[in-house]
Design a protein around this motif. Structure first.
Motif, PDB file in Angstrom:
ATOM      1  N   LEU A 265       0.888  -1.245  -0.485  1.00 54.01           N
ATOM      2  CA  LEU A 265       0.217   0.086   0.011  1.00 54.01           C
ATOM      3  C   LEU A 265       0.751   1.192  -0.082  1.00 54.01           C
ATOM      4  N   LEU A 266       1.392   1.493   0.717  1.00 56.33           N
ATOM      5  CA  LEU A 266       2.843   2.174   1.128  1.00 56.33           C
ATOM      6  C   LEU A 266       3.743   2.993   0.641  1.00 56.33           C
ATOM      7  N   ALA A 267       4.842   1.617   0.079  1.00 53.41           N
ATOM      8  CA  ALA A 267       5.754   1.406  -0.267  1.00 53.41           C
ATOM      9  C   ALA A 267       6.033   2.238  -1.944  1.00 53.41           C
ATOM     10  N   GLY A 268       4.818   1.787  -2.528  1.00 53.63           N
ATOM     11  CA  GLY A 268       4.746   2.900  -4.083  1.00 53.63           C
ATOM     12  C   GLY A 268       4.217   3.857  -4.138  1.00 53.63           C
ATOM     13  N   LEU A 273       6.895   5.492   0.539  1.00 51.33           N
ATOM     14  CA  LEU A 273       7.437   5.029   1.804  1.00 51.33           C
ATOM     15  C   LEU A 273       8.641   4.483   1.748  1.00 51.33           C
ATOM     16  N   THR A 274       8.599   3.645   0.915  1.00 48.18           N
ATOM     17  CA  THR A 274       9.974   2.352   0.999  1.00 48.18           C
ATOM     18  C   THR A 274      11.669   2.871   0.798  1.00 48.18           C
ATOM     19  N   GLY A 275      11.779   2.257   2.116  1.00 49.60           N
ATOM     20  CA  GLY A 275      13.310   2.772   3.073  1.00 49.60           C
ATOM     21  C   GLY A 275      13.185   3.854   3.633  1.00 49.60           C
ATOM     22  N   THR A 276      11.718   3.945   4.286  1.00 46.14           N
ATOM     23  CA  THR A 276      12.197   5.746   5.300  1.00 46.14           C
ATOM     24  C   THR A 276      11.235   4.739   6.348  1.00 46.14           C
ATOM     25  N   LEU A 277      11.275   5.556   7.863  1.00 44.33           N
ATOM     26  CA  LEU A 277      11.464   5.331   9.484  1.00 44.33           C
ATOM     27  C   LEU A 277       9.843   5.209   9.497  1.00 44.33           C
ATOM     28  N   ALA A 356      11.619  -3.301   6.559  1.00 48.30           N
ATOM     29  CA  ALA A 356      12.733  -2.320   7.311  1.00 48.30           C
ATOM     30  C   ALA A 356      14.356  -2.763   6.003  1.00 48.30           C
ATOM     31  N   GLY A 357      15.334  -2.345   6.166  1.00 44.13           N
ATOM     32  CA  GLY A 357      16.113  -2.471   4.779  1.00 44.13           C
ATOM     33  C   GLY A 357      17.270  -1.963   5.222  1.00 44.13           C
ATOM     34  N   THR A 358      18.122  -2.064   4.474  1.00 44.75           N
ATOM     35  CA  THR A 358      20.039  -1.104   4.480  1.00 44.75           C
ATOM     36  C   THR A 358      19.651   0.053   4.432  1.00 44.75           C
TER      37      THR A 358
END
Length: 416
Positions: A265-268, A273-277, A356-358
């Motif tokens: 829903l929120l990453a794209g 918001l992908t890669g954010t806190l 989460a991610g790098t």
């Protein structure tokens, strides 16, 4: 056994908050009427703390049915299948994903959680429990007599098996630098812990991010849950019940499924918001707001109608009544609920592994990386630091609630 050990602290925090809000005058009246200690416990104390016990029971069911990390780590190597791990495998590790079978298994999760939620509603609606009234009193300590030492040995034995021995194992592996049954005591050193946790940039960043998310997410979650619980408790309308069910509904869904849904829903676009806190914060709140709601329900159920009604009669607005009456009376339960959220967020594994991610590492994501690589020394070092942090939070919370209990609830209510 490990899942039971994991659930006990959360049940204990809810039950202890309910006991601290119990009016000791009720127990004293029972004893003066000639009732024995056991009869007072059965007829007065247990019905009085029934909301808190119901909250703890519901949390235990939620943890048991939806738990992924413990069954995956302990059960999978032993070929022991449980519903939560099976659902994750069908959705994540099976190609193509067997969504229909996963949804069918999720129906059992919904059934178990719905039954527990119905039982808690029955407990809250009975109305036979005591609430905090307008006068304070101190609880009387019960002399166990000959049962004192057996009770102490039982408690100490539980603490030894559930906490001390596992922590000792973590510390030894951390200080030794590798996992072995033959411990070289002369080679134990803090260098391994320092190098693994505080000198590794990725691990240190993950620790800072998790602590920040735990503090902020716990505060937002418990305050929001408290306001919803107050609205539901005071309105008693179909809309209020619908809101209550909607808040608790995510608990009936696998954490893995919720995390995947939030990612899709929120990453794209249009949020990106992908890669954010922020996406982690939203994910943690979506997963653990039901637990915060249960803790808030227990805190609200311990507030009687006398003081809020007196505040309203005196001309105070609802916002002032909330700040001066509800909040002081609910603080022990809310603090316990915040500690619950903080511990759950900091040690989360499921949502962290997906969201989460790098770019935004957290402790759960880092632990999964280390566990996959098989570095048990690094895993033990990071786990030891995490245990120290969460233990410190628990000690501070318990010390605060005990101090608040000694000072008396009535001394914290005023200014209306």
């Amino acid at each position: 056994m490990v899942m039971a050990f994991y659930a006990v602290p959360f049940v204990f925090m809810n039950a202890s908050a309910g006991l601290r809000n119990l009016d000791p005058a009720l127990e004293e009246a029972s004893r003066l009427s000639g009732a024995s200690t056991f009869r007072t416990l059965r007829k007065v104390t247990l019905p009085a703390v029934a909301p808190s016990l119901g909250a703890g029971f519901l949390l235990a069911v939620w943890f048991g049915v939806g738990m992924f990390s413990i069954p995956a780590i302990i059960g999978t190597p032993a070929n022991i299948d449980v519903i939560s791990v099976r659902i994750v495998e069908l959705l994540t590790f099976t190609f193509p994903p067997q969504t229909d079978l996963a949804i069918g298994l999720s129906g059992f999760v919904v059934l178990f959680v719905g039954l527990a939620y119905w039982l808690q509603l029955r407990i809250l609606r009975r109305g036979r429990y005591a609430t905090v009234a307008g006068k304070g009193a101190r609880a009387k300590t019960i002399d166990l007599g000959t049962w004192k030492w057996p009770a102490r040995l039982l408690v100490l034995g539980y603490v030894l098996v559930s906490t001390i021995l596992p922590i000792v194992a973590l510390v030894l592996v951390s200080l030794n630098g590798f996992w072995t049954p033959n411990i070289a005591w002369d080679n134990l050193s803090f260098a391994a812990v320092t190098e693994a946790v505080f000198q590794d940039a990725t691990t240190l960043k993950a620790l800072r991010n998790s602590l920040l998310l735990g503090l902020v997410g716990g505060l937002i979650g418990i305050l929001g849950a408290a306001m919803i619980a107050l609205y539901v408790a005071r309105k008693r309308t179909a809309l209020a019940k619908g809101i209550d069910v909607a808040v608790k509904l995510p608990a009936a869904i696998s954490n893995m499924v919720i995390a995947v849904g939030i990612l899709l829903l929120l990453a794209g676009a249009p949020f990106h918001l992908t890669g954010t806190l922020l996406i982690l914060l939203i994910g943690y709140l979506a997963l653990y707001l039901p637990q915060a709601s249960i803790a808030a329900d227990a805190a609200v159920s311990g507030v009687g109608k006398e003081l809020p009604e007196a505040s309203a009669i005196s001309g105070a607005r609802p916002s002032r009544t909330f700040r001066k009456v509800y909040v002081p009376l609910m603080i022990p339960g809310l603090v316990a609920g915040w500690a619950l959220l903080f511990i759950r967020i900091v040690g989360d594994l499921t949502a962290s592994a997906i969201l989460a991610g790098t770019a935004n590492p957290v402790v759960g994501f880092r632990i999964l990386e280390v566990f996959t690589s098989g570095s048990f020394a690094l895993l033990a070092s990071l786990s030891t630091v995490l245990v120290l942090i969460t233990a410190t939070v628990l000690v501070v919370v318990l010390a605060y609630t005990r101090r608040a209990s000694k000072l008396g609830v009535s001394t914290r209510v005023g200014g209306v």
